[in-house]
Motif scaffolding. Structure first.
Motif, short mmCIF file in Angstrom:
data_model
loop_
_atom_site.label_atom_id
_atom_site.label_comp_id
_atom_site.label_asym_id
_atom_site.label_seq_id
_atom_site.Cartn_x
_atom_site.Cartn_y
_atom_site.Cartn_z
N MET A 103 26.42 -44.35 -0.73
CA MET A 103 25.46 -44.91 0.03
C MET A 103 25.80 -45.37 1.64
O MET A 103 26.93 -45.53 2.02
N ALA A 104 24.79 -44.71 2.42
CA ALA A 104 24.76 -44.88 3.94
C ALA A 104 23.96 -45.90 4.53
O ALA A 104 22.69 -46.16 4.01
N ASP A 105 24.40 -46.62 5.46
CA ASP A 105 23.51 -47.50 5.98
C ASP A 105 22.55 -46.93 7.25
O ASP A 105 21.56 -47.44 7.59
N GLU A 106 22.74 -45.66 7.39
CA GLU A 106 21.87 -45.02 8.48
C GLU A 106 20.45 -44.60 7.83
O GLU A 106 20.43 -44.45 6.62
N LEU A 107 19.44 -44.64 8.83
CA LEU A 107 18.24 -44.33 8.16
C LEU A 107 18.06 -42.98 7.87
O LEU A 107 17.18 -42.40 6.85
N SER A 108 18.99 -41.99 8.58
CA SER A 108 18.52 -40.52 8.42
C SER A 108 20.16 -39.93 8.11
O SER A 108 20.85 -40.41 8.66
N ALA A 109 19.94 -38.83 7.47
CA ALA A 109 21.14 -37.82 7.74
C ALA A 109 21.41 -37.41 9.02
O ALA A 109 22.83 -36.82 9.29
N VAL A 110 20.63 -37.37 10.07
CA VAL A 110 20.82 -37.14 11.31
C VAL A 110 22.24 -37.71 11.93
O VAL A 110 23.19 -37.29 12.53
N ALA A 111 22.13 -39.16 11.80
CA ALA A 111 23.08 -39.86 12.31
C ALA A 111 24.42 -39.76 11.49
O ALA A 111 25.58 -39.85 12.12
N ILE A 112 24.42 -39.42 10.34
CA ILE A 112 25.56 -39.07 9.41
C ILE A 112 26.42 -37.98 9.79
O ILE A 112 27.52 -37.73 9.96
N GLU A 113 25.57 -36.98 10.27
CA GLU A 113 26.05 -35.61 10.77
C GLU A 113 27.04 -35.65 11.85
O GLU A 113 27.92 -34.77 12.09
N SER A 129 24.37 -39.31 -10.24
CA SER A 129 25.27 -38.87 -9.17
C SER A 129 25.89 -40.16 -8.34
O SER A 129 26.83 -40.13 -8.00
N VAL A 130 25.12 -41.09 -8.20
CA VAL A 130 25.53 -42.26 -7.47
C VAL A 130 26.49 -42.95 -8.54
O VAL A 130 27.77 -43.30 -7.95
N ARG A 131 26.18 -43.12 -9.82
CA ARG A 131 27.09 -43.98 -10.75
C ARG A 131 28.45 -43.12 -10.99
O ARG A 131 29.39 -43.77 -11.02
N ARG A 132 28.32 -41.67 -10.74
CA ARG A 132 29.80 -40.90 -10.94
C ARG A 132 30.57 -40.88 -9.33
O ARG A 132 31.45 -40.24 -9.45
N GLY A 133 29.88 -41.51 -8.62
CA GLY A 133 30.43 -41.18 -7.30
C GLY A 133 30.41 -40.16 -6.42
O GLY A 133 30.89 -39.98 -5.45
N ARG A 134 29.35 -39.30 -7.01
CA ARG A 134 28.92 -37.93 -6.14
C ARG A 134 28.26 -38.27 -4.96
O ARG A 134 28.21 -37.38 -4.00
N LEU A 135 27.68 -39.40 -5.10
CA LEU A 135 27.01 -39.61 -3.70
C LEU A 135 27.17 -41.02 -3.29
O LEU A 135 27.36 -41.97 -4.08
N MET A 170 23.27 -40.94 0.15
CA MET A 170 21.92 -41.62 0.25
C MET A 170 21.59 -42.51 1.29
O MET A 170 22.32 -43.51 1.33
N THR A 171 20.76 -42.19 2.43
CA THR A 171 20.54 -42.88 3.52
C THR A 171 19.46 -43.87 2.96
O THR A 171 19.04 -44.09 1.80
N LYS A 172 19.21 -44.94 4.10
CA LYS A 172 18.25 -45.87 3.69
C LYS A 172 17.01 -45.42 3.64
O LYS A 172 16.14 -45.96 2.74
N ALA A 173 16.51 -44.47 4.12
CA ALA A 173 15.30 -43.71 4.13
C ALA A 173 15.23 -43.16 2.61
O ALA A 173 13.78 -43.12 1.96
N ASP A 174 16.36 -42.63 2.19
CA ASP A 174 16.46 -41.91 0.64
C ASP A 174 16.15 -43.11 -0.18
O ASP A 174 15.43 -42.68 -1.21
N ARG A 175 16.61 -44.07 -0.16
CA ARG A 175 16.64 -45.34 -0.96
C ARG A 175 15.39 -46.02 -1.03
O ARG A 175 14.61 -46.26 -2.20
N ALA A 178 17.60 -32.82 -3.03
CA ALA A 178 18.34 -31.61 -2.23
C ALA A 178 19.04 -32.04 -1.07
O ALA A 178 20.21 -31.72 -0.94
N GLN A 179 18.46 -32.98 -0.20
CA GLN A 179 18.92 -33.49 0.82
C GLN A 179 20.32 -34.31 0.42
O GLN A 179 21.43 -34.38 1.53
N ALA A 180 20.20 -35.18 -0.34
CA ALA A 180 21.20 -36.16 -0.72
C ALA A 180 22.33 -35.44 -1.32
O ALA A 180 23.43 -35.72 -0.77
#
Length: 273
Positions: free
Chosen positions: A63-73, A55-61, A24-29, A16-18
């Motif tokens: 990869m992010a280097d951040e550990l959490s989505a907070v940094a991405i926001e 979703s990753v294969r189709r490009g919908r997600l 997909m953050t590092k923590a997600d992975r 749901a978060q991803a």
């Protein structure tokens, strides 16, 4: 070996978060890796993992280097609009369907745009013409004919219709005839978005004749002044942009802006690249 225990519902929450953030953050992975190492997974958990990987294969997600989505926001949200509504009169055939090594030009541009954002939309009056060549993760926005306007519309009206449909902070606008476009260059440009002054409505490369409007970034908030310009009869990107604050993007290799407009351009493209 000590088994890794997952909290109940952890995979569903991860999914749901991803899907909500598009990343997909590092923590997600790490969480996904822990799930894959688990010896006993329920059918529901296996289904969630399958959906994540698909979703990753189709490009919908992405990869992010951040550990959490907070940094991405803190990073502005971005979508891409690709215009495929021109008549291709100088080319004599539909430029979007021209192929090189078996790949239609529109498909190639879509794939490059997906390097920057999973939200890619093609704006065109002819969705059925291109539906079979678009990547699965790309959406289509049908360009609607405006009474009193030539058909098809010019690019400014197509952009306005597409911009009205997206919800992201920024929009990457691309023409469908950019065969030398590079995802690396677009991503380097996109990295400048968080540092762009709020008064700037666009980040664009500049050519000798002026701004290159169909290969750059626009704030979604420019929709209102754009519609006002169109309502006053404006149809020129250059005339609209000169009225606003636009920041220049660095351009080391000008070949990335090469437009395939004529048969001569097509021969040059196929002969040299």
């Amino acid at each position: 070996m000590r088994s890794i225990l997952l909290l109940p519902g952890a995979l569903s929450e991860l999914f749901a978060q991803a899907t909500s953030s598009g990343y997909m953050t590092k923590a997600d992975r790490y969480g996904l890796l822990a799930a894959l190492l688990e010896e006993e997974l329920s059918t529901e958990e296996l289904s969630v993992i399958d959906r994540l990987l698909r979703s990753v294969r189709r490009g919908r997600l992405k990869m992010a280097d951040e550990l959490s989505a907070v940094a991405i926001e803190s990073t502005p949200s971005l979508s891409a609009i690709i215009l495929a509504g021109g008549q291709s009169s100088r080319m004599g055939q539909d430029k979007a369907l021209i192929t090189l090594e078996g790949e239609p030009l529109l498909q190639k541009v879509c794939k490059v745009a997906l390097h920057c954002t999973p939200q890619v939309y093609v704006v065109t009056p002819w969705p059925e013409r291109y539906q079979d060549i678009l990547p699965n993760s790309c959406g289509v926005i049908q360009e609607i004919h405006t009474p009193g306007e030539p058909q098809p519309h010019g690019p400014l009206l197509g952009f306005a219709q597409g911009l009205a449909r997206v919800k992201t902070d920024w929009v990457l606008l691309l023409a469908c005839d950019l065969p030398l476009l590079q995802g690396r260059v677009l991503q380097e440009w996109a990295n400048q978005l968080p540092r762009t002054p709020p008064e700037a409505i666009a980040l664009l490369p500049r050519q000798q004749k002026g701004w290159e409007p169909l290969c750059g970034f626009y704030r979604r908030q420019c929709l209102s002044p754009l519609i006002q310009f169109i309502d006053r009869g404006g149809r020129s990107f250059q005339q609209w942009l000169v009225q606003h604050n636009v920041r220049e993007l660095p351009l080391i290799d000008r070949q990335v802006l090469f437009n395939c407009n004529t048969p001569a351009d097509l021969r040059r493209w196929r002969g040299n690249w």
